[in-house]
Design a protein around this motif. Sequence first.
Motif, mmCIF file in Angstrom:
data_model
loop_
_atom_site.group_PDB
_atom_site.id
_atom_site.type_symbol
_atom_site.label_atom_id
_atom_site.label_comp_id
_atom_site.label_asym_id
_atom_site.label_seq_id
_atom_site.Cartn_x
_atom_site.Cartn_y
_atom_site.Cartn_z
ATOM 1 N N HIS B 177 0.828 -1.208 0.000
ATOM 2 C CA HIS B 177 0.000 0.000 0.000
ATOM 3 C C HIS B 177 0.859 1.253 0.000
ATOM 4 O O HIS B 177 0.531 2.243 -0.658
ATOM 5 C CB HIS B 177 -0.902 0.018 1.236
ATOM 6 C CG HIS B 177 -2.167 -0.759 1.044
ATOM 7 N ND1 HIS B 177 -3.016 -0.552 -0.012
ATOM 8 C CD2 HIS B 177 -2.734 -1.747 1.777
ATOM 9 C CE1 HIS B 177 -4.037 -1.375 0.083
ATOM 10 N NE2 HIS B 177 -3.892 -2.119 1.154
ATOM 11 N N VAL B 178 1.964 1.227 0.755
ATOM 12 C CA VAL B 178 2.825 2.407 0.817
ATOM 13 C C VAL B 178 3.452 2.641 -0.555
ATOM 14 O O VAL B 178 3.425 3.753 -1.089
ATOM 15 C CB VAL B 178 3.903 2.245 1.905
ATOM 16 C CG1 VAL B 178 4.910 3.392 1.838
ATOM 17 C CG2 VAL B 178 3.259 2.197 3.281
ATOM 18 N N PHE B 180 2.465 1.781 -3.501
ATOM 19 C CA PHE B 180 1.540 2.258 -4.526
ATOM 20 C C PHE B 180 0.817 3.539 -4.127
ATOM 21 O O PHE B 180 0.156 4.163 -4.952
ATOM 22 C CB PHE B 180 0.562 1.146 -4.917
ATOM 23 C CG PHE B 180 1.077 0.327 -6.062
ATOM 24 C CD1 PHE B 180 0.712 0.613 -7.367
ATOM 25 C CD2 PHE B 180 1.984 -0.700 -5.837
ATOM 26 C CE1 PHE B 180 1.222 -0.114 -8.424
ATOM 27 C CE2 PHE B 180 2.493 -1.434 -6.891
ATOM 28 C CZ PHE B 180 2.115 -1.137 -8.202
ATOM 29 N N GLY B 181 0.944 3.941 -2.857
ATOM 30 C CA GLY B 181 0.376 5.223 -2.447
ATOM 31 C C GLY B 181 1.342 6.372 -2.686
ATOM 32 O O GLY B 181 0.935 7.526 -2.807
ATOM 33 N N LEU B 182 2.618 6.041 -2.771
ATOM 34 C CA LEU B 182 3.641 7.093 -2.826
ATOM 35 C C LEU B 182 3.572 7.991 -4.066
ATOM 36 O O LEU B 182 3.683 9.210 -3.921
ATOM 37 C CB LEU B 182 5.039 6.478 -2.701
ATOM 38 C CG LEU B 182 5.519 6.269 -1.261
ATOM 39 C CD1 LEU B 182 6.855 5.542 -1.244
ATOM 40 C CD2 LEU B 182 5.636 7.596 -0.529
ATOM 41 N N PHE B 184 1.229 9.184 -5.985
ATOM 42 C CA PHE B 184 0.244 10.252 -5.852
ATOM 43 C C PHE B 184 0.593 11.172 -4.687
ATOM 44 O O PHE B 184 0.469 12.404 -4.787
ATOM 45 C CB PHE B 184 -1.156 9.672 -5.669
ATOM 46 C CG PHE B 184 -2.188 10.715 -5.331
ATOM 47 C CD1 PHE B 184 -2.439 11.742 -6.208
ATOM 48 C CD2 PHE B 184 -2.865 10.658 -4.124
ATOM 49 C CE1 PHE B 184 -3.376 12.715 -5.897
ATOM 50 C CE2 PHE B 184 -3.797 11.626 -3.803
ATOM 51 C CZ PHE B 184 -4.058 12.663 -4.690
ATOM 52 N N PHE B 233 -7.315 10.449 2.115
ATOM 53 C CA PHE B 233 -7.433 9.609 0.930
ATOM 54 C C PHE B 233 -6.756 8.270 1.119
ATOM 55 O O PHE B 233 -7.326 7.223 0.850
ATOM 56 C CB PHE B 233 -6.870 10.318 -0.288
ATOM 57 C CG PHE B 233 -7.969 10.761 -1.170
ATOM 58 C CD1 PHE B 233 -8.395 9.969 -2.201
ATOM 59 C CD2 PHE B 233 -8.615 11.942 -0.898
ATOM 60 C CE1 PHE B 233 -9.454 10.354 -2.968
ATOM 61 C CE2 PHE B 233 -9.675 12.329 -1.667
ATOM 62 C CZ PHE B 233 -10.098 11.542 -2.706
ATOM 63 N N GLN B 234 -5.518 8.321 1.576
ATOM 64 C CA GLN B 234 -4.768 7.096 1.774
ATOM 65 C C GLN B 234 -5.506 6.202 2.778
ATOM 66 O O GLN B 234 -5.665 5.000 2.565
ATOM 67 C CB GLN B 234 -3.355 7.441 2.271
ATOM 68 C CG GLN B 234 -2.484 6.239 2.572
ATOM 69 C CD GLN B 234 -2.014 5.532 1.315
ATOM 70 O OE1 GLN B 234 -2.170 6.049 0.216
ATOM 71 N NE2 GLN B 234 -1.455 4.350 1.483
ATOM 72 N N LEU B 236 -8.681 6.102 3.456
ATOM 73 C CA LEU B 236 -9.901 5.514 2.894
ATOM 74 C C LEU B 236 -9.587 4.391 1.914
ATOM 75 O O LEU B 236 -10.222 3.346 1.936
ATOM 76 C CB LEU B 236 -10.750 6.585 2.212
ATOM 77 C CG LEU B 236 -11.469 7.541 3.156
ATOM 78 C CD1 LEU B 236 -12.226 8.583 2.370
ATOM 79 C CD2 LEU B 236 -12.419 6.788 4.075
ATOM 80 N N TRP B 237 -8.594 4.588 1.053
ATOM 81 C CA TRP B 237 -8.418 3.516 0.079
ATOM 82 C C TRP B 237 -7.723 2.302 0.652
ATOM 83 O O TRP B 237 -7.954 1.204 0.182
ATOM 84 C CB TRP B 237 -7.875 3.987 -1.258
ATOM 85 C CG TRP B 237 -6.479 4.429 -1.404
ATOM 86 C CD1 TRP B 237 -5.363 3.743 -1.069
ATOM 87 C CD2 TRP B 237 -6.045 5.660 -1.990
ATOM 88 N NE1 TRP B 237 -4.268 4.473 -1.399
ATOM 89 C CE2 TRP B 237 -4.652 5.650 -1.963
ATOM 90 C CE3 TRP B 237 -6.713 6.773 -2.527
ATOM 91 C CZ2 TRP B 237 -3.904 6.716 -2.461
ATOM 92 C CZ3 TRP B 237 -5.962 7.801 -3.016
ATOM 93 C CH2 TRP B 237 -4.574 7.771 -2.977
ATOM 94 N N ASN B 240 -10.585 0.518 2.578
ATOM 95 C CA ASN B 240 -11.573 -0.090 1.691
ATOM 96 C C ASN B 240 -11.005 -1.157 0.770
ATOM 97 O O ASN B 240 -11.750 -1.808 0.054
ATOM 98 C CB ASN B 240 -12.234 1.005 0.834
ATOM 99 C CG ASN B 240 -13.155 1.877 1.662
ATOM 100 O OD1 ASN B 240 -13.658 1.452 2.698
ATOM 101 N ND2 ASN B 240 -13.366 3.104 1.224
ATOM 102 N N ASP B 241 -9.702 -1.317 0.783
ATOM 103 C CA ASP B 241 -9.072 -2.230 -0.172
ATOM 104 C C ASP B 241 -9.499 -3.682 0.034
ATOM 105 O O ASP B 241 -9.688 -4.151 1.141
ATOM 106 C CB ASP B 241 -7.557 -2.145 -0.024
ATOM 107 C CG ASP B 241 -6.879 -3.385 -0.587
ATOM 108 O OD1 ASP B 241 -6.784 -3.469 -1.816
ATOM 109 O OD2 ASP B 241 -6.476 -4.263 0.205
ATOM 110 N N PHE B 295 -11.641 16.051 2.187
ATOM 111 C CA PHE B 295 -11.903 14.960 1.257
ATOM 112 C C PHE B 295 -12.157 15.514 -0.143
ATOM 113 O O PHE B 295 -11.563 15.066 -1.126
ATOM 114 C CB PHE B 295 -13.107 14.152 1.750
ATOM 115 C CG PHE B 295 -13.322 12.872 0.998
ATOM 116 C CD1 PHE B 295 -12.341 11.905 0.952
ATOM 117 C CD2 PHE B 295 -14.514 12.632 0.352
ATOM 118 C CE1 PHE B 295 -12.536 10.721 0.275
ATOM 119 C CE2 PHE B 295 -14.724 11.453 -0.333
ATOM 120 C CZ PHE B 295 -13.731 10.501 -0.370
#
Lengths: 467, 305
Positions: B177-178, B180-182, B184, B233-234, B236-237, B240-241, B295
Amino acid sequence: MTRASEPVGGDRAKVLANGRSGAPAHRRQGDPGAGGRRRGGSRLGERRVLALLFLGPAALMLAVLVCYPIMYTIWLSLHGGDGATFVGADNYVKMFTAAETRRAIINNLVWVVVTPSVVTTLGLIFAVLTEKVRRATAFKLILFMPMAISFLAAGVTFRLVYDENPERGALNAVIVAVHDTFAPPSPYYGANPRDGGPLAAVDGGYQTTTPVDSGDAVALPVVGLPQDRIPADAATAALPPAGPGLRGVIWLDFTRGGGGKAGVIDATEKGLPEMTVEAVADGTVIATTRTDAAGGFAFPELTGDGYTIRLAAENFTEPFNGLTWLGPGLVTPAVIGAYIWIWAGFAMVLISAGLAALPREALEAARVDGATEWQVFRRVTVPLVRPVLIVVLVTLTINVLKVFDLIYVLPPESSQDEANVVALEMYRVSFGGGLDYGLGSALAVLLFVLVLPAMLFNIRRLRRDQG
Amino acid sequence: MSVVTTARVPELEPAGTAVSGAPHRGLVARLVTRFGGAAVRVLVVLVSLLWVFPTLGLAVASLRSTADNSATGWWNAFTAPSQLTLNNYAQLMQNDRIVGSLWNTVLITVPSTLLVVALGSLAGYALAWIDFPGRDLLFVVVVALIVVPIQVAIIPDATIFKHVGIYGQIPAVIAFHVAFGLPFAIFLLRNFFIGIPRDLLEAARMDGATEFSIFRKVVLPIGWPAIASLAIFQFLWVWNDLLVALVFGFDNPPITYALKEQMRAFSSNIDVIGPGSFLSMLVPLVVFFAFQRYFVQGVLAGSVK
């Protein structure tokens, strides 16, 4: 869930923000690229070390867990399921020829063609609506809320909405109610004439097998109707009073608790009211009537001989029970419906921001010149927000290409094959039992290639905006 | 990233030439003018109902027994309020698998969010304010990585995590997650940080502050709104993943994973799935309503300025 969307959208929104406030002077001034050396004493070497310290952890993660895997996946896609034998383009050939993967690719195509445009159109409509009503904030919040919940929760939610049984599924309950309002259901479905009686089945209805003449009184016994479907106003069966023409009675030839005689109107047996009865001569319907509360009917105008009496098929139509939303035929449209529910708010919010940044003068000028609201919308608003619409479309396209969770969760297992898409098939063949890393990688590369245009779109925007 | 929208807008026809004289207004246009206001209000209410009902249905269904849910639709609870019960929730609290998975969701989501914010803001600062060769190219790479589908990395990453010995466990899920979050995160924060007035940073340097203390005492406080948007955002996704958890977290499944398992027998497990889904939605909804401003800003990514 929305990762891919932000850059495009975000970029855009920044643009809008700047458009609203005027390009901030300090930003240009603050751009280090334009400013050259920023710190008198610091040497290049020192800055390199600093950059490494600040960037190192992130760069390492990106290199190891994102960049290298992309190369490795491409390599894997050229190898067999065991990850060792070189097979050339075999996985790609298989991907486009095997039934399951082809279905997934075709479904993805349907998703990409339909969903982004529908969501963007709805978003535009809703954004315009919010400009016209009070309490627009509440409206926006309600529409935007599904963005916050997981695809899993949305999937569970829509499993309930799409339940096939109209007693349980909200959507079928609504459409059955609407349907029944316009075409009231017949209570007599499933009923059939008593064996050995005068009626035989024809095209869903029933008709007499021997000719009937004027002056006759025909008794048409029917069985197989549950007691609870006998209309409340049904009276004890009786022939209408004698008169000119042809008459008859249709009744439920069944006595509760037994004891009734077949083909005979017993004391407690009810007539079947509101049954459509047709008189047929030479194959054409020449008269139609309905039975009264006692099940009696009469054709006083019929004087000749040789008629056929027919109970029209509409008396026996099965009740409408809604649609099998999550069955093989409708599953993709149904899942797209749920997806629209989730994403419409996103499109609305972005487009709203675009509308808010429109130059009021342009709209006012058009109105002053006598344009109707529709003309203002078509010729001024839409062209002005076009850039935002494009960003929304691109964002949605990227996300739709990668759609996975909703299709994994919403359709029951029995129709998941019909609903399959590339991302789901990739998971299935690589992890969900298949363990074919070669084919899985080929599917992943396909997704990667499909998002490349969006990647270039983003980079070009970046270049242009920086240049 | 600062281009004024209108610069790219096509030339408009002068409004006067487009619509001249007494406009030939169609029936629709006349109806719209006549009944427009009322129709718009009715439409807005209808659409709102359409968007509220599915979630409301889930909430109500989660408060009814399995027997009631399999016999009739949730809306029957409005005429028979006695159907409503907290039993499902009480039962759920006894369900170790579900409670444990909720806990796993927290254990995955919180570190993933903090790490993305920390690494992303450090990198974003470097890309905005530290001048080094290759910086622009690096930023282009980051922007390119934003749209990369995670499918293209999950097979190799599974292999990597196997080697490290964390495959199937929470650290693997967090690491993925980290990573693929980076992209953005870096993109968003770099764009925000670059808008900070240079004078502020120069003044701090004059006072002899180190690069790190400038980052901590000047950039982070000013960058707070963007960081908040990113964090939400991070959060929430990751919360919810489902996919990342399916691939990398099977030994420590989060709530989405645990509920998906139950869906094999949807109607008989609705007493677990209903309240479980609703609970899993509750945190995102609270975050959403509490921080809706951030948000929306996150969606508009960077409209904060």
